[in-house]
Design an enzyme around this catalytic site. Structure first.
Site, PDB file in Angstrom:
ATOM      1  N   PHE A  10       0.828  -1.207   0.000  1.00  0.00           N
ATOM      2  CA  PHE A  10       0.000   0.000   0.000  1.00  0.00           C
ATOM      3  C   PHE A  10       0.861   1.255   0.000  1.00  0.00           C
ATOM      4  O   PHE A  10       1.854   1.341   0.727  1.00  0.00           O
ATOM      5  CB  PHE A  10      -0.861   0.053   1.273  1.00  0.00           C
ATOM      6  CG  PHE A  10      -1.863  -1.049   1.404  1.00  0.00           C
ATOM      7  CD1 PHE A  10      -3.156  -0.905   0.915  1.00  0.00           C
ATOM      8  CD2 PHE A  10      -1.518  -2.250   2.034  1.00  0.00           C
ATOM      9  CE1 PHE A  10      -4.095  -1.920   1.052  1.00  0.00           C
ATOM     10  CE2 PHE A  10      -2.447  -3.273   2.175  1.00  0.00           C
ATOM     11  CZ  PHE A  10      -3.735  -3.107   1.681  1.00  0.00           C
ATOM     12  N   ASP A  11       0.417   2.233  -0.770  1.00  0.00           N
ATOM     13  CA  ASP A  11       0.848   3.603  -0.540  1.00  0.00           C
ATOM     14  C   ASP A  11       0.159   4.035   0.761  1.00  0.00           C
ATOM     15  O   ASP A  11      -0.781   3.372   1.207  1.00  0.00           O
ATOM     16  CB  ASP A  11       0.399   4.463  -1.732  1.00  0.00           C
ATOM     17  CG  ASP A  11       0.536   5.941  -1.457  1.00  0.00           C
ATOM     18  OD1 ASP A  11       1.642   6.368  -1.102  1.00  0.00           O
ATOM     19  OD2 ASP A  11      -0.476   6.665  -1.572  1.00  0.00           O
ATOM     20  N   LEU A  12       0.582   5.131   1.352  1.00  0.00           N
ATOM     21  CA  LEU A  12      -0.023   5.560   2.621  1.00  0.00           C
ATOM     22  C   LEU A  12      -1.000   6.730   2.436  1.00  0.00           C
ATOM     23  O   LEU A  12      -2.199   6.577   2.556  1.00  0.00           O
ATOM     24  CB  LEU A  12       1.066   5.939   3.626  1.00  0.00           C
ATOM     25  CG  LEU A  12       0.573   6.406   4.996  1.00  0.00           C
ATOM     26  CD1 LEU A  12      -0.107   5.285   5.771  1.00  0.00           C
ATOM     27  CD2 LEU A  12       1.722   6.991   5.823  1.00  0.00           C
ATOM     28  N   ASP A 169      -3.141   5.990  -4.969  1.00  0.00           N
ATOM     29  CA  ASP A 169      -4.170   7.001  -5.243  1.00  0.00           C
ATOM     30  C   ASP A 169      -3.767   8.055  -6.252  1.00  0.00           C
ATOM     31  O   ASP A 169      -4.613   8.784  -6.746  1.00  0.00           O
ATOM     32  CB  ASP A 169      -4.569   7.705  -3.938  1.00  0.00           C
ATOM     33  CG  ASP A 169      -3.423   8.521  -3.371  1.00  0.00           C
ATOM     34  OD1 ASP A 169      -3.552   9.750  -3.260  1.00  0.00           O
ATOM     35  OD2 ASP A 169      -2.374   7.927  -3.046  1.00  0.00           O
TER      36      ASP A 169
END
Length: 215
Positions: A10-12, A169
């Site tokens: 995951f990106d944060l 995102d």
């Protein structure tokens, strides 16, 4: 989406937590200290850069007198309370992490944020224990859209890149995941909603919320 996947990365910011909105405010406030007006193209120019790369960019573009360490320290300070009190997990995140844990899939984080803010927000939401690898782009030579950070996390997890699924995102992050030869799911975020069509084209999947992925 999880078929033939051995790890999830995951990106944060904007992916697991709702925080992208606050950085523009910080940049406006920070530049105002030097009497500099916020340029409208700034967010686009720095998208995907590591915390350190962004500091270099600011110092050079705006001819700032402060050292890189001072710039980064000021940003951490300005963001600290916001991350502590104003940044929530995005919808469905905790439930999805629980679901992946049940499936015994190793999880990682690949973020452009500072180590200090990452640890602060993960501990605040009690989710750091879900992740076997948490890396920031400051630990690799090049930030997103280059694949370096994703390849490093995959290496940590002991999983081949093509067996990893990435959640991102922003466009630069989606490109980074695809450049690492990983499957990528683009995630809706209000901050980057104008890029949605482009994100859908670049990514393998698209979701508005992680709630959609729960069984």
């Amino acid at each position: 989406m999880l078929k033939d996947i051995d790890a999830v990365i995951f990106d944060l910011d904007g992916t697991l937590i709702d925080s992208m909105w606050l950085w523009k405010n910080i940049d406006i406030e920070y530049l105002a200290r030097f009497g500099i007006e916020f340029p409208e193209d700034l967010q686009r120019c720095i998208e995907g850069m590591s915390f350190s790369e962004t500091a270099v960019y600011f110092k050079q573009r705006f001819n700032l007198p402060d050292s890189l360490e001072k710039i980064k320290s000021d940003w951490n300070q300005m963001a600290w309370d916001k991350y502590l009190y104003e940044v929530p997990l995005k919808e469905g995140v905790k439930e999805f992490l629980d679901y992946l844990k049940e499936l015994k899939l190793p999880l990682g984080i690949a973020t452009s944020n500072s180590r200090e803010l990452v640890e602060l927000v993960l501990n605040k939401h009690n989710i750091s224990g879900y992740f076997s690898s948490i890396r920031t782009s400051c630990e690799v030579d090049r930030g997103k859209p280059y694949p370096d950070i994703y390849l490093l996390v995959a290496k940590d997890l002991g999983v081949k890149p093509e067996k990893c699924l990435v959640f991102e995102d922003v466009i630069q992050g989606v490109i980074a995941g695809k450049s690492a030869n990983m499957k990528v799911c683009a995630v809706y975020d209000d901050y980057s909603k104008s890029d949605d069509e482009e994100k859908k084209k670049l990514a393998d999947y698209y979701i508005r919320s992680m709630k959609e992925l729960l069984p």
